[in-house]
Design an enzyme around this catalytic site. Structure first.
Site, PDB file in Angstrom:
ATOM      1  N   ASP A  67       0.819  -1.217   0.000  1.00  0.00           N
ATOM      2  CA  ASP A  67       0.000   0.000   0.000  1.00  0.00           C
ATOM      3  C   ASP A  67       0.849   1.261   0.000  1.00  0.00           C
ATOM      4  OD1 ASP A  67       0.955  -0.459   2.553  1.00  0.00           O
ATOM      5  OD2 ASP A  67      -0.996  -0.611   3.510  1.00  0.00           O
ATOM      6  N   ASP A 136      -7.772  -3.023  14.312  1.00  0.00           N
ATOM      7  CA  ASP A 136      -9.145  -3.374  13.938  1.00  0.00           C
ATOM      8  C   ASP A 136      -9.165  -4.565  12.977  1.00  0.00           C
ATOM      9  OD1 ASP A 136      -7.998  -2.167  11.759  1.00  0.00           O
ATOM     10  OD2 ASP A 136      -9.478  -0.556  11.558  1.00  0.00           O
ATOM     11  N   HIS A 138      -7.267  -4.755  10.183  1.00  0.00           N
ATOM     12  CA  HIS A 138      -6.992  -4.444   8.776  1.00  0.00           C
ATOM     13  C   HIS A 138      -5.665  -5.042   8.333  1.00  0.00           C
ATOM     14  CE1 HIS A 138      -5.026  -0.481  10.164  1.00  0.00           C
ATOM     15  NE2 HIS A 138      -4.117  -0.974   9.364  1.00  0.00           N
ATOM     16  N   GLU A 143      -9.724  -1.992   5.364  1.00  0.00           N
ATOM     17  CA  GLU A 143     -10.364  -1.705   6.644  1.00  0.00           C
ATOM     18  C   GLU A 143     -11.594  -2.586   6.840  1.00  0.00           C
ATOM     19  OE1 GLU A 143      -8.981   0.170   8.771  1.00  0.00           O
ATOM     20  OE2 GLU A 143      -8.211   2.047   7.950  1.00  0.00           O
TER      21      GLU A 143
HETATM   22  C1  GLP Z   1      -0.674   0.377   8.773  1.00  0.00           C
HETATM   23  C2  GLP Z   1      -0.273  -0.441   7.545  1.00  0.00           C
HETATM   24  C3  GLP Z   1      -0.473  -1.924   7.745  1.00  0.00           C
HETATM   25  C4  GLP Z   1       0.077  -2.341   9.102  1.00  0.00           C
HETATM   26  C5  GLP Z   1      -0.658  -1.635  10.194  1.00  0.00           C
HETATM   27  C6  GLP Z   1      -0.172  -2.027  11.605  1.00  0.00           C
HETATM   28  O1  GLP Z   1      -1.965   0.850   8.734  1.00  0.00           O
HETATM   29  N1  GLP Z   1      -0.936  -0.035   6.342  1.00  0.00           N
HETATM   30  O2  GLP Z   1       0.154  -2.632   6.691  1.00  0.00           O
HETATM   31  O3  GLP Z   1      -0.043  -3.735   9.271  1.00  0.00           O
HETATM   32  O4  GLP Z   1      -0.454  -0.231  10.023  1.00  0.00           O
HETATM   33  O5  GLP Z   1       0.967  -1.320  11.912  1.00  0.00           O
HETATM   34  P1  GLP Z   1       1.942  -1.627  13.110  1.00  0.00           P
HETATM   35  O6  GLP Z   1       2.799  -2.759  12.666  1.00  0.00           O
HETATM   36  O7  GLP Z   1       2.735  -0.376  13.283  1.00  0.00           O
HETATM   37  O8  GLP Z   1       1.100  -1.975  14.282  1.00  0.00           O
END
Ligand code: GLP
Length: 243
Positions: A67, A136, A138, A143
């Site tokens: 992304d 959540d 995702h 989402e």
């Molecule tokens: C972002 C990214 C995801 C990631 C998520 C969790 O929103 N787009 O790919 O998995 O955050 O992030 P973290 O690893 O910092 O908890």
């Protein structure tokens, strides 16, 4: 679904990096699907360490990232393009032309998403997709409520995700982009192998819900229960609510 329990963040990162290394060693010209967020940083650090020791070679590897924020220039320090260069690409011998992320500066969403899907198709699909998980549930930026059958598409981030990601934008929600381009769940499910990393107490509830609860678009990661080759690497804190 295979669950690998690690003791702590360092152990989780090493185990995940081992799985990625095995993929690169077994198929040097593989397509790696990569992820951003705080969780995979340790995994990338470990891969860089093994590269520096001469144990890993990225010269034939191709990457496609999950992304990118829409509207953020590549050079912005918090673009996923910058994140990936800082944490991995600038530190190993990957060829610049083998690196792919959605182009967040292309404001024509339909064209950009179709183009990204076409890149993945022409590469023959993803061999190993690395994922983190949002609080959540995702994955990428899919989402809750995201349709399982979507390819790359433009999404509006939820308030919870904007709130979670503001730590990267001086703690200011107003600076967090409100939209992103993300591979869809369909794209992620088509990867031949999927590897998820999760750590910390903050992920314990969602890990239990996503992988021991019903498969539902309300918890996007839950669909991975149906993937034929899905590995989940958890530290002890993220695994705390599992029996
Ligand atoms: C972002 C990214 C995801 C990631 C998520 C969790 O929103 N787009 O790919 O998995 O955050 O992030 P973290 O690893 O910092 O908890």
């Amino acid at each position: 679904m295979k669950i690998i329990r690690a003791t702590d963040y360092y152990d989780m990162s090493r185990k995940a990096a081992n799985i990625i290394s095995a993929q690169v060693i077994m198929k040097p010209n593989c397509v790696l699907g990569l992820a951003t967020g705080g969780t995979p940083v340790g995994t990338y650090k470990q891969l860089v360490e093994w590269y520096n020791k001469g144990d890993l070679d990225f010269s034939e590897v191709t990457t496609v990232n999950l992304d990118e924020y829409r509207g953020l220039p590549r050079e912005h320090p918090e673009s996923y393009w910058s994140f990936m260069h800082k944490n991995l690409f600038d530190l190993v011998n990957i060829r610049p032309e083998a690196i792919h992320l959605p182009d967040g500066t292309n404001m024509d969403s339909a064209a950009e998403c179709a183009h990204y899907d076409e890149i993945i198709r022409q590469l023959g699909g993803v061999d190993l997709q690395l994922l983190g998980i949002g609080h959540d549930g995702h994955i990428g930026f899919n989402e809750p409520g995201a349709a399982f059958e979507l390819g790359t598409h433009c999404v509006s981030l939820t308030e919870e995700t904007i709130e979670a990601n503001k730590r990267f934008f001086d703690g200011d929600v107003n600076q967090v982009p409100k939209q992103a381009y993300t591979m869809g769940i369909k794209t992620i499910m088509q990867a031949r192998k999927v590897l998820m990393v999760a750590n910390g107490t903050g992920k314990a509830d969602i890990v239990k819900k996503a992988f021991f609860g019903p498969v539902t678009p309300e918890v996007p990661a839950s669909i991975l229960q149906m993937h034929p080759d899905f590995t989940l690497v958890l530290d002890a804190e993220a695994a705390a609510r599992l029996d």
